[in-house]
Design a protein around this motif. Structure first.
Motif, PDB file in Angstrom:
ATOM      1  N   LEU A 105      10.315 181.841  22.457  1.00 48.84           N
ATOM      2  CA  LEU A 105      11.317 181.026  21.756  1.00 48.84           C
ATOM      3  C   LEU A 105      10.732 179.779  21.099  1.00 48.84           C
ATOM      4  N   PRO A 106      11.250 179.430  19.923  1.00 51.02           N
ATOM      5  CA  PRO A 106      10.897 178.124  19.369  1.00 51.02           C
ATOM      6  C   PRO A 106      11.578 177.030  20.199  1.00 51.02           C
ATOM      7  N   GLU A 107      11.057 175.845  20.161  1.00 46.58           N
ATOM      8  CA  GLU A 107      11.588 174.737  20.972  1.00 46.58           C
ATOM      9  C   GLU A 107      13.087 174.518  20.765  1.00 46.58           C
ATOM     10  N   ARG A 108      13.575 174.697  19.553  1.00 44.09           N
ATOM     11  CA  ARG A 108      14.980 174.406  19.279  1.00 44.09           C
ATOM     12  C   ARG A 108      15.940 175.353  20.005  1.00 44.09           C
ATOM     13  N   LEU A 109      15.451 176.525  20.452  1.00 44.27           N
ATOM     14  CA  LEU A 109      16.309 177.473  21.168  1.00 44.27           C
ATOM     15  C   LEU A 109      16.103 177.457  22.681  1.00 44.27           C
ATOM     16  N   LYS A 110      15.174 176.666  23.159  1.00 46.38           N
ATOM     17  CA  LYS A 110      14.914 176.640  24.601  1.00 46.38           C
ATOM     18  C   LYS A 110      15.994 175.860  25.317  1.00 46.38           C
ATOM     19  N   PRO A 111      16.424 176.330  26.459  1.00 43.24           N
ATOM     20  CA  PRO A 111      15.843 177.333  27.336  1.00 43.24           C
ATOM     21  C   PRO A 111      16.335 178.760  27.105  1.00 43.24           C
ATOM     22  N   GLY A 112      17.023 179.050  26.023  1.00 41.54           N
ATOM     23  CA  GLY A 112      17.432 180.424  25.730  1.00 41.54           C
ATOM     24  C   GLY A 112      18.272 181.015  26.840  1.00 41.54           C
ATOM     25  N   ILE A 113      17.891 182.230  27.308  1.00 36.52           N
ATOM     26  CA  ILE A 113      18.678 182.866  28.359  1.00 36.52           C
ATOM     27  C   ILE A 113      18.541 182.127  29.687  1.00 36.52           C
ATOM     28  N   GLY A 114      17.633 181.176  29.747  1.00 42.15           N
ATOM     29  CA  GLY A 114      17.508 180.344  30.938  1.00 42.15           C
ATOM     30  C   GLY A 114      18.544 179.232  30.973  1.00 42.15           C
ATOM     31  N   LEU A 115      19.364 179.135  29.928  1.00 37.53           N
ATOM     32  CA  LEU A 115      20.410 178.113  29.873  1.00 37.53           C
ATOM     33  C   LEU A 115      21.417 178.348  30.984  1.00 37.53           C
ATOM     34  N   ARG A 116      21.612 177.331  31.768  1.00 35.60           N
ATOM     35  CA  ARG A 116      22.571 177.431  32.871  1.00 35.60           C
ATOM     36  C   ARG A 116      23.890 176.798  32.456  1.00 35.60           C
ATOM     37  N   PRO A 117      24.976 177.298  33.014  1.00 36.84           N
ATOM     38  CA  PRO A 117      26.272 176.693  32.722  1.00 36.84           C
ATOM     39  C   PRO A 117      26.309 175.238  33.182  1.00 36.84           C
ATOM     40  N   GLY A 118      27.176 174.473  32.602  1.00 36.45           N
ATOM     41  CA  GLY A 118      27.359 173.108  33.058  1.00 36.45           C
ATOM     42  C   GLY A 118      27.053 172.056  32.023  1.00 36.45           C
ATOM     43  N   GLY A 119      26.914 172.435  30.789  1.00 33.32           N
ATOM     44  CA  GLY A 119      26.746 171.443  29.743  1.00 33.32           C
ATOM     45  C   GLY A 119      25.322 171.007  29.486  1.00 33.32           C
ATOM     46  N   GLU A 120      24.330 171.761  29.969  1.00 35.33           N
ATOM     47  CA  GLU A 120      22.929 171.414  29.757  1.00 35.33           C
ATOM     48  C   GLU A 120      22.609 171.284  28.264  1.00 35.33           C
ATOM     49  N   ARG A 121      22.970 172.261  27.475  1.00 31.88           N
ATOM     50  CA  ARG A 121      22.780 172.250  26.030  1.00 31.88           C
ATOM     51  C   ARG A 121      23.947 173.001  25.389  1.00 31.88           C
ATOM     52  N   PRO A 122      25.138 172.414  25.350  1.00 30.21           N
ATOM     53  CA  PRO A 122      26.320 173.142  24.872  1.00 30.21           C
ATOM     54  C   PRO A 122      26.166 173.688  23.453  1.00 30.21           C
ATOM     55  N   GLU A 123      25.346 173.031  22.643  1.00 30.88           N
ATOM     56  CA  GLU A 123      25.165 173.519  21.272  1.00 30.88           C
ATOM     57  C   GLU A 123      24.438 174.866  21.225  1.00 30.88           C
ATOM     58  N   LEU A 124      23.798 175.280  22.330  1.00 28.08           N
ATOM     59  CA  LEU A 124      23.092 176.567  22.374  1.00 28.08           C
ATOM     60  C   LEU A 124      23.975 177.716  22.853  1.00 28.08           C
ATOM     61  N   GLU A 125      25.109 177.406  23.426  1.00 26.57           N
ATOM     62  CA  GLU A 125      25.930 178.466  24.015  1.00 26.57           C
ATOM     63  C   GLU A 125      26.251 179.585  23.030  1.00 26.57           C
ATOM     64  N   SER A 126      26.467 179.256  21.776  1.00 25.97           N
ATOM     65  CA  SER A 126      26.808 180.303  20.803  1.00 25.97           C
ATOM     66  C   SER A 126      25.626 181.242  20.535  1.00 25.97           C
ATOM     67  N   GLU A 127      24.409 180.815  20.827  1.00 26.21           N
ATOM     68  CA  GLU A 127      23.215 181.637  20.616  1.00 26.21           C
ATOM     69  C   GLU A 127      22.949 182.592  21.787  1.00 26.21           C
ATOM     70  N   ILE A 128      23.498 182.282  22.958  1.00 25.50           N
ATOM     71  CA  ILE A 128      23.170 183.009  24.184  1.00 25.50           C
ATOM     72  C   ILE A 128      23.484 184.507  24.104  1.00 25.50           C
ATOM     73  N   PRO A 129      24.658 184.934  23.629  1.00 26.66           N
ATOM     74  CA  PRO A 129      24.922 186.381  23.580  1.00 26.66           C
ATOM     75  C   PRO A 129      23.876 187.146  22.752  1.00 26.66           C
ATOM     76  N   ALA A 130      23.481 186.626  21.610  1.00 27.60           N
ATOM     77  CA  ALA A 130      22.489 187.316  20.783  1.00 27.60           C
ATOM     78  C   ALA A 130      21.125 187.361  21.466  1.00 27.60           C
ATOM     79  N   LEU A 131      20.765 186.286  22.181  1.00 25.49           N
ATOM     80  CA  LEU A 131      19.476 186.275  22.884  1.00 25.49           C
ATOM     81  C   LEU A 131      19.464 187.294  24.017  1.00 25.49           C
ATOM     82  N   TYR A 132      20.562 187.374  24.773  1.00 23.53           N
ATOM     83  CA  TYR A 132      20.653 188.393  25.819  1.00 23.53           C
ATOM     84  C   TYR A 132      20.641 189.793  25.211  1.00 23.53           C
ATOM     85  N   ALA A 133      21.386 189.999  24.128  1.00 21.78           N
ATOM     86  CA  ALA A 133      21.407 191.322  23.483  1.00 21.78           C
ATOM     87  C   ALA A 133      20.006 191.722  23.039  1.00 21.78           C
TER      88      ALA A 133
END
Length: 184
Positions: A105-133
């Motif tokens: 992953l490029p830095e702007r998408l980290k932590p990617g699928i490692g993103l945990r719930p709880g507001g760590e990087r809410p702007e990344l949440e929309s990217e998570i389904p595509a990264l898991y897929a």
């Protein structure tokens, strides 16, 4: 006797001399896998049989293209189990879990699928389904080519809104020999 660390990073009994052989390491990896699996299968009606069946099936060289997903929280033993499967499993096993995913992953998408719930990087949440897929479809592509996969990941779906990660997993891996193991 107390354990002490040697210069090579191995733990030995105090006063014991010599180096550990590869057979010693293999025995230790198998014992670790059995212990971790025993905990994972403890809710089974017959946990010892479940572990024995899992290990026997794992050791069979047949059935290339299998997928094992080790799902659990950080520091639960997923990576240790994945390494043991790679070394003890029949055939060849690739680990394309969260660590390898993060490395791509490029830095702007980290932590990617490692993103945990709880507001760590809410702007990344929309990217998570595509990264898991992408990760699940990569597993599927490997398996369809006869390469067995073990993946140590933590699948969460408790974000600000449900993202349907388990549905994505089921859709991408439909029809493939897949085992999902909860590690805790």
């Amino acid at each position: 006797m107390a354990d002490e660390a040697r210069g090579d990073g191995e733990m030995t009994e105090a006063g014991r001399t010599g180096t550990r052989t590869e057979a010693d390491r293999a025995r230790d990896r198998k014992a670790l896998l059995e212990l971790i699996l025993a905990v994972s299968f403890e809710r089974s009606d017959q946990p010892e049989q479940a572990v024995a069946t899992f290990l026997a099936d794992l050791a069979s060289p047949a059935a290339p293209g299998r997928i094992i997903i080790l799902n659990g929280v950080p520091r639960s033993g997923k990576t240790s189990i994945a390494r043991a499967i790679q070394e003890l499993g029949g055939g060849h096993w690739l680990n394309i879990g969260v660590d390898s995913h993060m490395a791509t992953l490029p830095e702007r998408l980290k932590p990617g699928i490692g993103l945990r719930p709880g507001g760590e990087r809410p702007e990344l949440e929309s990217e998570i389904p595509a990264l898991y897929a992408a990760l699940f479809k990569s597993m599927a592509a490997h398996a369809r080519l006869g390469v067995s996969i073990v993946a140590d990941i933590g699948i969460y779906d408790g974000y600000s809104r449900p993202l349907g990660i388990w549905q994505i997993c089921a859709s991408c891996l439909d029809g493939l020999d897949t085992l999902i193991v909860g590690v805790r």
